[in-house]
Design a protein around this motif. Structure first.
Motif, PDB file in Angstrom:
ATOM      1  N   ALA A   1       0.631  -1.143   0.107  1.00 55.50           N
ATOM      2  CA  ALA A   1       0.183  -0.016  -0.002  1.00 55.50           C
ATOM      3  C   ALA A   1       0.842   1.329  -0.018  1.00 55.50           C
ATOM      4  CB  ALA A   1      -1.082   0.033   1.334  1.00 55.50           C
ATOM      5  N   GLN A   2       0.370   2.429  -0.526  1.00 53.53           N
ATOM      6  CA  GLN A   2       0.592   3.686  -0.220  1.00 53.53           C
ATOM      7  C   GLN A   2       0.150   4.607   0.085  1.00 53.53           C
ATOM      8  OE1 GLN A   2       3.021   4.973  -3.959  1.00 53.53           O
ATOM      9  NE2 GLN A   2       4.343   6.160  -2.675  1.00 53.53           N
ATOM     10  N   LEU A   3       0.264   5.769   1.062  1.00 55.89           N
ATOM     11  CA  LEU A   3      -0.545   6.732   1.272  1.00 55.89           C
ATOM     12  C   LEU A   3      -0.271   7.999   0.694  1.00 55.89           C
ATOM     13  CD1 LEU A   3      -2.646   7.018   3.852  1.00 55.89           C
ATOM     14  CD2 LEU A   3      -0.707   8.148   4.884  1.00 55.89           C
ATOM     15  N   THR A   4      -1.487   8.680   0.153  1.00 53.23           N
ATOM     16  CA  THR A   4      -1.286   9.795  -0.622  1.00 53.23           C
ATOM     17  C   THR A   4      -2.194  10.734   0.303  1.00 53.23           C
ATOM     18  OG1 THR A   4      -3.239   9.487  -1.839  1.00 53.23           O
ATOM     19  CG2 THR A   4      -1.480   8.767  -2.795  1.00 53.23           C
ATOM     20  N   GLN A   5      -2.099  12.184   0.049  1.00 57.25           N
ATOM     21  CA  GLN A   5      -2.837  13.087   0.881  1.00 57.25           C
ATOM     22  C   GLN A   5      -4.334  12.927   1.242  1.00 57.25           C
ATOM     23  OE1 GLN A   5      -1.497  16.285  -1.783  1.00 57.25           O
ATOM     24  NE2 GLN A   5      -0.616  17.321  -0.131  1.00 57.25           N
TER      25      GLN A   5
ATOM     26  N   GLY B   1      -5.281  -8.427  -8.969  1.00 52.53           N
ATOM     27  CA  GLY B   1      -4.136  -7.945  -9.732  1.00 52.53           C
ATOM     28  C   GLY B   1      -4.267  -6.275 -10.106  1.00 52.53           C
ATOM     29  N   ARG B   2      -4.935  -5.604  -9.256  1.00 50.02           N
ATOM     30  CA  ARG B   2      -5.371  -4.248  -9.533  1.00 50.02           C
ATOM     31  C   ARG B   2      -5.207  -3.248  -8.500  1.00 50.02           C
ATOM     32  NH1 ARG B   2     -11.603  -2.934 -10.665  1.00 50.02           N
ATOM     33  NH2 ARG B   2     -12.493  -4.134  -8.854  1.00 50.02           N
ATOM     34  N   LEU B   3      -4.852  -1.964  -8.584  1.00 50.81           N
ATOM     35  CA  LEU B   3      -4.859  -0.927  -7.636  1.00 50.81           C
ATOM     36  C   LEU B   3      -6.187  -0.351  -7.159  1.00 50.81           C
ATOM     37  CD1 LEU B   3      -2.523   0.897  -6.152  1.00 50.81           C
ATOM     38  CD2 LEU B   3      -3.216   2.734  -8.057  1.00 50.81           C
ATOM     39  N   LYS B   4      -6.330  -0.409  -5.722  1.00 51.84           N
ATOM     40  CA  LYS B   4      -7.458  -0.195  -5.249  1.00 51.84           C
ATOM     41  C   LYS B   4      -7.475   1.185  -4.302  1.00 51.84           C
ATOM     42  CE  LYS B   4     -10.196  -4.400  -5.399  1.00 51.84           C
ATOM     43  NZ  LYS B   4     -10.852  -5.578  -4.602  1.00 51.84           N
ATOM     44  N   PRO B   5      -8.353   1.965  -4.159  1.00 51.71           N
ATOM     45  CA  PRO B   5      -8.452   2.860  -2.876  1.00 51.71           C
ATOM     46  C   PRO B   5      -9.169   2.113  -1.780  1.00 51.71           C
ATOM     47  CG  PRO B   5      -9.657   3.853  -4.967  1.00 51.71           C
ATOM     48  CD  PRO B   5      -9.455   2.257  -5.275  1.00 51.71           C
TER      49      PRO B   5
ATOM     50  N   LEU C   1      -4.106   3.840  -1.225  1.00 56.10           N
ATOM     51  CA  LEU C   1      -3.989   3.036  -2.373  1.00 56.10           C
ATOM     52  C   LEU C   1      -3.175   1.767  -1.940  1.00 56.10           C
ATOM     53  CD1 LEU C   1      -3.082   5.692  -4.959  1.00 56.10           C
ATOM     54  CD2 LEU C   1      -5.457   4.956  -4.185  1.00 56.10           C
ATOM     55  N   TYR C   2      -3.951   0.618  -2.410  1.00 54.71           N
ATOM     56  CA  TYR C   2      -3.329  -0.803  -2.220  1.00 54.71           C
ATOM     57  C   TYR C   2      -3.488  -1.494  -3.321  1.00 54.71           C
ATOM     58  CZ  TYR C   2      -7.645  -2.888  -1.302  1.00 54.71           C
ATOM     59  OH  TYR C   2      -8.940  -3.360  -1.300  1.00 54.71           O
ATOM     60  N   TRP C   3      -2.455  -2.495  -3.532  1.00 59.04           N
ATOM     61  CA  TRP C   3      -2.370  -3.463  -4.772  1.00 59.04           C
ATOM     62  C   TRP C   3      -2.893  -4.542  -4.263  1.00 59.04           C
ATOM     63  CZ3 TRP C   3      -1.801  -2.216  -9.767  1.00 59.04           C
ATOM     64  CH2 TRP C   3      -1.815  -3.577 -10.690  1.00 59.04           C
ATOM     65  N   ASP C   4      -4.199  -4.998  -4.635  1.00 62.72           N
ATOM     66  CA  ASP C   4      -5.065  -6.156  -4.748  1.00 62.72           C
ATOM     67  C   ASP C   4      -4.050  -7.285  -5.090  1.00 62.72           C
ATOM     68  OD1 ASP C   4      -6.722  -8.515  -4.243  1.00 62.72           O
ATOM     69  OD2 ASP C   4      -8.467  -6.962  -3.613  1.00 62.72           O
ATOM     70  N   ARG C   5      -3.517  -8.179  -4.455  1.00 63.22           N
ATOM     71  CA  ARG C   5      -2.635  -9.261  -5.042  1.00 63.22           C
ATOM     72  C   ARG C   5      -3.733 -10.417  -5.675  1.00 63.22           C
ATOM     73  NH1 ARG C   5      -0.760 -13.413  -1.136  1.00 63.22           N
ATOM     74  NH2 ARG C   5      -1.578 -12.990   0.729  1.00 63.22           N
TER      75      ARG C   5
END
Length: 830
Positions: free
Chosen positions: A99-103, A114-118, A107-111
C-alpha cells in the motif's frame, strides 16, 4: 445545521479547512517544477521536507513474480487531482498487500485481483474513533444504519443520498477522459466508495462523506478557502498519517537522482564517507543524496570531510586501515592508522598533506576565513586540539588537557572553537578561544555528548547525546541551554551538522542496522533518509562548492576508441580511451574505480559517454562527460542495465535491461526522464543500435532459440528476423550509410565476423578462421571495422582494427587483461 458541533464550526472558520487542496472540476493540477519522471513512475517533492526529498509512485516488480502498476493506475484514475501527492513509501498493508498513502487516499495493490484499489479510508478512520476529528475538518458523521438487508439494496439506498446535483455530478465524473473513454456507475463506486452520509451544510461549504473520499462544495467565501462553486476533496491521507495509523517506517524518501551532472558553480553538495566499495572513500552528491560520485579512489581510508568556506577545497583525514589493537587504543581514529589531515583542490584535483607524521589526526574544521584548520590529534597518550596554517602547513597545539579532546568546530565569527572532552568525566561540550585560552564547559547533562557543530549564523549548536538506545541529536542555544532532542528514536543518531541555510540538520543514524545519512528539520517533526547502501555511510556535511571537481588527465583529442578492460579474476573493470593509430596504444583510464564499469557508448557529438557500472550496487546505466567526470545515474532497477547506444540526435539512449525477468529493450532520455519499454518478447533482446535515421533499431535476440539479428521499425513495431545461424549472431553495427550490417557469430564452427545488406541479404564472412571474435563496430567514415578478438589459445582478448576492402587487420590494444567492446569516436576520419 442542527446537531453540528460548535467546536467544529469554529475549527472550520479558523482553518478554512486546511484539508482541502485540489478542485475536482479543474482540468488539471500544475505539479510544479519539482516534479520529474523516474524509472517506471514519477517523483514528487511537494510533500518532502526540502533539499529534493519526497516520494515516488512507481510500477514495481515483486519477487520477480508479478508486476504492480501503482503509477499507471494512479495516473489512469486521475493522478494528483484524485488522490493528492504521495506522503509515504510503499508499505505492507492488510492481507500482505502493498500500500501507499497519498494526501487524500490510501491506495493498495490487491494481489488477488491484480489491480490498484483505493481503500475505504473513511471507514478505517471511523473505526479508529476519529469521527469527531473528521467533523472538525468538515467531514459529516456517518449514518450508522442505512436499513438495507442486501448489498444491492445498500447501493440503491446510498446512491439515493446523492441529493445535491453538483456533488452528484462530481461523484460520477470521469477523472481522466483521455485515458478512460467510458466511465460507469460501478467505476464511480470503485473510485469514491458508497456514500456514508447525506449532503450537509458545514460552515462555508456543503459536504458529503463517502467510503473512499469526502467532497466539499464551497458556497461561501472563507479565508484560505476555495472560491464558491468549486469542489475539493478532503486530505484523509494526511489525517490517517497524523493519527499514527501508518506503520512505523521512515516516512520520507530521499530525492531520486536528478541525473544532471554537476556543472554550476556554487551548487550545494553533500560530501560524506562510505564503505560501499570496501575501503572507506569520500563521495560527493546532490544535497538529497542523488548522483553520488567518488571524490577519492585510493587504497587508503578517507574520513571526516569538511568543505572550505570558499568551496574550493575539501579537508579530510587520510590513513590506512587500523588493526584491531589500534582501534581499541585510540577511539578518535576509528578505522584509521596514522591518519593525517589532507586538503584537496576541487579544481585541479591535487592533494596536499598539512599535518605532520606522528600525530593521529582527524575531524578537521575550517576557520571562517579559510586560513587555518583545527583538528583533533592523538600523540603521547592523549588526544588534543591542533591548529594548522593552510598556507604554511605550520602546526601548533591549541590545548593540552587530560584524556581526550575531540571533534572541534570553529564558530562562524571565528571567536570560539567548540569541542567534546572527557577530561572532567563523561564527554561534554566545551568552547575555547583560538589562542587556547578561556576553556568553558557549556553542557552539564552528565551523559556522553559528542559531535558538536555550530549553525551557520552561530545562534544554535547541535550535538549528539547518549541515551538508553545509543545517541540522539540535540539542538541548543550557543551556551548549551535549552537543549531539545529532535530525533528520539531507537538506534544511534550522531555526527550532526547544519545545512548552509540553517533550516535542517544532516546526520548519521544506525536505526536500520547500518550507518545511513538522514536529514531532519530543526523541530524534529520531519525527517528523510538521504543515503543508504551497502557499507557504512558517515561524516556528512552539506556545503557550497565554488568549482566542480575536474580530472587531472582529460581524454585527449586524439583518442579514437573507447573500450573496457576486464580482468579474469575479480576486481575493478574500467572504461579506457585511446588512439587506433598509436602503436603501441597508451590508453587513458576514464573511470578508475573500485567497481565494474563496462560496455561504453559515445554520444554523437563525442561530449558524453554512457556505460554500465556496479558503483550503485546493481549494474545500472550511467552517463558522464567524455573524460569520465560529472557522472549521472540513469537507471536504478534490475540486476543489469547495459548495451547503451545514443540516438542520432543525442537526446535518448537505447539499452537493454532484465528488470522484469528477462532482457528487453528500453529507451530513456539523457536526463533520466521519459523511460519506456520498447520490446517484450519471450527471449532476451540485447546489443541494440539505432538506425542512421533514428526511425528503426537493429538488435540481437534469442526469442526463437539461438541469438539472431533483428530489425524493428518504429512505424510498425514489428521485429523482422534478418539472420538464421545455428550459432549465436550478436553485436550488430550499421554502416554509416545505413546500407549494410556487420555482426559477430560467437559459437560453433561458423564463428567470426560477417557482413550483410540492411535487409539481411548478401551475407558473407569478413573473417572466419576458428578464433573468437566479438563486438565489431564500423568507423564513422565506414572505412574500418574495430572488434575484440582472441587469436591464440593462451592470449587474452585484444582490440583489433580491420580494413574490410584490403582484407587486413592489426592489433591496436593489448593490455594484460581482456579488452572488449570498442566504440569509435563520432565524427573522426580514419
Amino acid at each position: 445545521m442542527a446537531g453540528f458541533p460548535q467546536h467544529a464550526a469554529r475549527a472550520i472558520a479558523l482553518t478554512a479547512l486546511l484539508a482541502s487542496a485540489a478542485t475536482v472540476n479543474a482540468s488539471g493540477i500544475d505539479p510544479g517544477p519539482a516534479d520529474h519522471p523516474v524509472e517506471m513512475g514519477h517523483f514528487y517533492t511537494q510533500t518532502g521536507i526540502g533539499l529534493g526529498t519526497g516520494f515516488s509512485i512507481v510500477n514495481e516488480r515483486r519477487l520477480g513474480i508479478r508486476m504492480e502498476f501503482f503509477w499507471d493506475e494512479f495516473e489512469r484514475l486521475g493522478g494528483v487531482p484524485s488522490f493528492g501527492y504521495p506522503i509515504s513509501k510503499v508499505f505492507r498493508w492488510a492481507n500482505l498487500n502493498w500500500a501507499q498513502l497519498t494526501q487524500k487516499s490510501l491506495l493498495y495493490w490487491d494481489r488477488f485481483e491484480g489491480r490498484l484499489k483505493p481503500a475505504n479510508i473513511y471507514e478505517i478512520l471511523s473505526d479508529a474513533g476519529l469521527d469527531d476529528h473528521l467533523a472538525a475538518q468538515g467531514v459529516p458523521p456517518p449514518v450508522k444504519d442505512d436499513g438495507a438487508t442486501t448489498f444491492a439494496e445498500a447501493i440503491a439506498i446510498r446512491l439515493g443520498w446523492l441529493e445535491n446535483d453538483t456533488l452528484r455530478d462530481a461523484y460520477f465524473a470521469n477523472p481522466n477522459p483521455g485515458r478512460v473513454p467510458t466511465w460507469t456507475r460501478d467505476d464511480a463506486i470503485f473510485l469514491n466508495g458508497l456514500p456514508m452520509s447525506r449532503p450537509r451544510r458545514m460552515g462555508p461549504f456543503i459536504a458529503q462523506r463517502f467510503q473512499r473520499t469526502a467532497l466539499q462544495l464551497w458556497v461561501e467565501e472563507a479565508p484560505g478557502g476555495e472560491p464558491p462553486g468549486s469542489i475539493s476533496r478532503v486530505n484523509a491521507g494526511d489525517i490517517f498519517k497524523e493519527a499514527g495509523l501508518l506503520p512505523n517506517l521512515d516516512l520520507a524518501q530521499p530525492g531520486t537522482p536528478n541525473n544532471v551532472p554537476f556543472d554550476q558553480p556554487g551548487d550545494l553538495r553533500l560530501i560524506f564517507s562510505s564503505q560501499r566499495t570496501g575501503s572507506t572513500q569520500l563521495y560527493m552528491s546532490a544535497p538529497n543524496g542523488g548522483n553520488a560520485m567518488a571524490l577519492t579512489v585510493s587504497d587508503n581510508v578517507e574520513r571526516y570531510p569538511a568543505i572550505s568556506p570558499d568551496g574550493s577545497f575539501v579537508a579530510f583525514a587520510r590513513g590506512t586501515r587500523a588493526p584491531a589493537i589500534d582501534q581499541r587504543r585510540e577511539p578518535s581514529a576509528g578505522e584509521l592508522t596514522l591518519p593525517r589531515i589532507v586538503i584537496r583542490d576541487l579544481v585541479s584535483g591535487k592533494d596536499r598533506t598539512l599535518s605532520p607524521e606522528g600525530i593521529w589526526a582527524g575531524a578537521p574544521s575550517w576557520a571562517p576565513d579559510g586560513g587555518a584548520i583545527v583538528y583533533s590529534g592523538w600523540a603521547d597518550g592523549d588526544t588534543d586540539l591542533y591548529i594548522v596554517n593552510v598556507a604554511t602547513a605550520a602546526n601548533t597545539k591549541l590545548i593540552s588537557l587530560p584524556f581526550t579532546q575531540l571533534q572541534p568546530s570553529w564558530s562562524p565569527d571565528g571567536a570560539k572553537i567548540m569541542f567534546a572532552s572527557d577530561h572532567d568525566g563523561p564527554f561534554q561540550i566545551y568552547t575555547v578561544r583560538p589562542d587556547g585560552t578561556g576553556v568553558i564547559r557549556i553542557t552539564h547533562s552528565g551523559l556522553s555528548e559528542l559531535n558538536p557543530r555550530w549553525s551557520p549564523d552561530g545562534d544554535l549548536i547541535t550535538f549528539s547525546r547518549s541515551s538508553e538506545f545509543g545517541h540522539d541529536i540535540f539542538v541548543a542555544e550557543p551556551d548549551g541551554s535549552r537543549a531539545a532532542n529532535i530525533t528520539s528514536r531507537t538506534g544511534s543518531d550522531h555526527s550532526p551538522s547544519f545545512t548552509p541555510d540553517g533550516e535542517f540538520i544532516v546526520y548519521v543514524s544506525e536505526r536500520a542496522f547500518d550507518a545511513d545519512i538522514y536529514l531532519v528539520t530543526l523541530d524534529g517533526s520531519k525527517s528523510a533518509r538521504l543515503v543508504s547502501g551497502d557499507g557504512a555511510d558517515r561524516d556528512p556535511m552539506i556545503g557550497s562548492t565554488a568549482a566542480r571537481p575536474s580530472r587531472a588527465n582529460p581524454v585527449p583529442e586524439a583518442a579514437t576508441l573507447l573500450f573496457y578492460s576486464f580482468a579474469a579474476s575479480s576486481g575493478p573493470t574500467d572504461i579506457w580511451a585511446g588512439s587506433h593509430i598509436q602503436t603501441p596504444m597508451t590508453p587513458i583510464n576514464l573511470t578508475s574505480a573500485r567497481w565494474l564499469s563496462v560496455i561504453p557508448g559515445w554520444s554523437p557529438d563525442a561530449s558524453r559517454i554512457a556505460f554500465t557500472s556496479s558503483r550503485d550496487g546493481s549494474l545500472d546505466l550511467f552517463i558522464a562527460d567524455s573524460d569520465g567526470s560529472r557522472i549521472g545515474q540513469l537507471t536504478n532497477g534490475g540486476p543489469f542495465n547495459g548495451f547503451p547506444d545514443f540516438s542520432p540526435d543525442g537526446m535518448r539512449i537505447l539499452f537493454s535491461s532484465n528488470r522484469i525477468d528477462r532482457d528487453d529493450l528500453y529507451i530513456v532520455n539523457v536526463d533520466g526522464s521519459g523511460m519506456f519499454r520498447l520490446t517484450e518478447s519471450v527471449g532476451s533482446d540485447v546489443d541494440a543500435v539505432w538506425g542512421t535515421g533514428g526511425d528503426e533499431i537493429v538488435f540481437a535476440s534469442d526469442r526463437d532459440g539461438d541469438f539472431d539479428i533483428y530489425r524493428l521499425r518504429f512505424a510498425d513495431t514489428r521485429a523482422i528476423q534478418l539472420t538464421n545461424f545455428p550459432g549465436d549472431a550478436r553485436n550488430p553495427s550499421i554502416s554509416p550509410d545505413g546500407r549494410s550490417i556487420i555482426f559477430s557469430v560467437q559459437s560453433g564452427r561458423l564463428q567470426g565476423i560477417y557482413r550483410m545488406r540492411a535487409d539481411g541479404s548478401g551475407l558473407r564472412a569478413l573473417i572466419r578462421d576458428g578464433w573468437e571474435y566479438k563486438t565489431p563496430a564500423w568507423s564513422p567514415d565506414g572505412r574500418l571495422i574495430a572488434f575484440s578478438a582472441r587469436r591464440s589459445e593462451d592470449a587474452t582478448f585484444g582490440i583489433y582494427v580491420m580494413d574490410p576492402v584490403a582484407g587486413v587487420l592489426w592489433l591496436v590494444a593489448d593490455t594484460p587483461f581482456n579488452d572488449f567492446h570498442p566504440v569509435w569516436r563520432p565524427g573522426i576520419s580514419t
